[in-house]
Scaffold this motif. Sequence first.
Motif, PDB file in Angstrom:
ATOM      1  N   GLY A 291       1.146  -1.326  -0.052  1.00  0.00           N
ATOM      2  CA  GLY A 291      -0.054  -0.140  -0.303  1.00  0.00           C
ATOM      3  C   GLY A 291       0.876   1.515  -0.002  1.00  0.00           C
ATOM      4  N   GLU A 292       2.114   1.512   0.618  1.00  0.00           N
ATOM      5  CA  GLU A 292       2.745   1.779   1.153  1.00  0.00           C
ATOM      6  C   GLU A 292       3.293   2.669  -0.080  1.00  0.00           C
ATOM      7  N   ALA A 294       2.315   1.847  -3.320  1.00  0.00           N
ATOM      8  CA  ALA A 294       1.720   2.722  -3.929  1.00  0.00           C
ATOM      9  C   ALA A 294       1.654   3.722  -4.525  1.00  0.00           C
ATOM     10  N   ALA A 295       1.394   4.169  -2.543  1.00  0.00           N
ATOM     11  CA  ALA A 295       1.280   5.481  -2.274  1.00  0.00           C
ATOM     12  C   ALA A 295       1.989   6.296  -2.905  1.00  0.00           C
ATOM     13  N   ARG A 298       1.348   6.495  -6.846  1.00  0.00           N
ATOM     14  CA  ARG A 298       0.962   7.701  -7.038  1.00  0.00           C
ATOM     15  C   ARG A 298       1.456   9.264  -6.729  1.00  0.00           C
ATOM     16  N   THR A 324      -5.610  -0.999   1.247  1.00  0.00           N
ATOM     17  CA  THR A 324      -6.103   0.894   0.742  1.00  0.00           C
ATOM     18  C   THR A 324      -5.508   1.004   2.216  1.00  0.00           C
ATOM     19  N   PHE A 327      -2.348   2.956   1.817  1.00  0.00           N
ATOM     20  CA  PHE A 327      -2.370   3.379   0.820  1.00  0.00           C
ATOM     21  C   PHE A 327      -2.734   5.149   1.205  1.00  0.00           C
ATOM     22  N   THR A 331      -0.393   8.414   0.757  1.00  0.00           N
ATOM     23  CA  THR A 331      -0.194   9.695  -0.129  1.00  0.00           C
ATOM     24  C   THR A 331      -0.224  11.044   0.381  1.00  0.00           C
TER      25      THR A 331
END
Length: 379
Positions: A291-292, A294-295, A298, A324, A327, A331
């Motif tokens: 999740g981290e 992916a953030a 992003r 989730t 993330f 972000t």
Amino acid sequence: MITVTRGRFGSTAAQVLEQVRAGGVLHRDEIASRTSLSVATVGRAVGQLIEAGILRQRPDRTRLGGVGRPGVPVEVDPDRFVTIGVHVGRRIATVALGDLTGKVVAHETRERRTGEGPDVAELSRSAAGLLGRTPGRVPVSVGLVAPFRELDLDRERLGAELHDLTGLVVATADHIAAVVASEFLHRRHGTPGVTLYVYARDTVGFAVAVDKGVQTEVSRVGSLTHFPTRATVVCSCGRTGCLEAAAGDAAMVAAAAETGLLTEPTIDAVYAAVGEPAIGALLRARAQALGEVAAAVRDMVAPDRVVLVGQAFTGCGAVLDDITQAFHDATALGDLPLSFTRFGAGIQAIAACTIALGPVYDDPLAIFATTTVPPAATQ
Ligand SMILES: [Zn+2]
């Protein structure tokens, strides 16, 4: 880079075929209004595509009423031609046949000896065997998909070998780009702008699909293999905490096996044991790391939406909320649509067949004009 749709930059036949692929069963006037081509132009192209065996009429769906002749709609003919999809993974190779809609109609997988290049001759014999079991179908193109860089494979040379053995045009693509192209084509509507796909399973990486309104491209495939995390696992590169070494499937299986709680050394057994506190903690730590990351991606790419793909994201339903949450906590750019795409075990075959369709949809009449039946099809 993969051009997923060409829109009005394609040939007339390509524009018509693209609309029918997306729409299923379509009337000529519907195709015309979706392409801004005239009905007469669409009618000519449809006629050529039917003659080539790419489209077929659906008289059972004839539209009655209105002015003039009743309209017989058309659809992509799934019965006459096939593509050959070849996917080379770390541990297995998959050979598949796909119809012109992209549906996989036959496939087989075989174990690979790790560390060795794929046996292209054996893979093409597999394809010939599958063709022998589906008589009457003519192969038109080949798609070769692999994580080429991660497996240190020579993409151009393997593609050339497959071309020599099959006599067919060969399209090649990176594994993650191919998965993303397949995902995009499965739900192509409502995705304007930039979509970031983060993929995690055996390999980790990301790709960006850019919908420019008239055409869509999948590009900017980046590797996350050595992306730094806070984990302390040692990577093959000599550093510690690289993402794949910390959170790839093989890493999860190895870490879970050390607890002594696994019934067998597979990732499915790890997911099945999520109720064991020690294994649940490992899966939640991985969810946090993924999740981290992916953030972080992003925040670099600043896309309109993020889609998380691959079983490392979707394989364990119990930790989806952890991904989730991690993330959104990590972000810096605020809320945005975040979704998960679940692909079954057949994604290798689907991805390879999707790439094989590229040359067909790029210029359908040209490729079918040059299609001859290669030796493989006559066995
Ligand atoms: Zn590393």
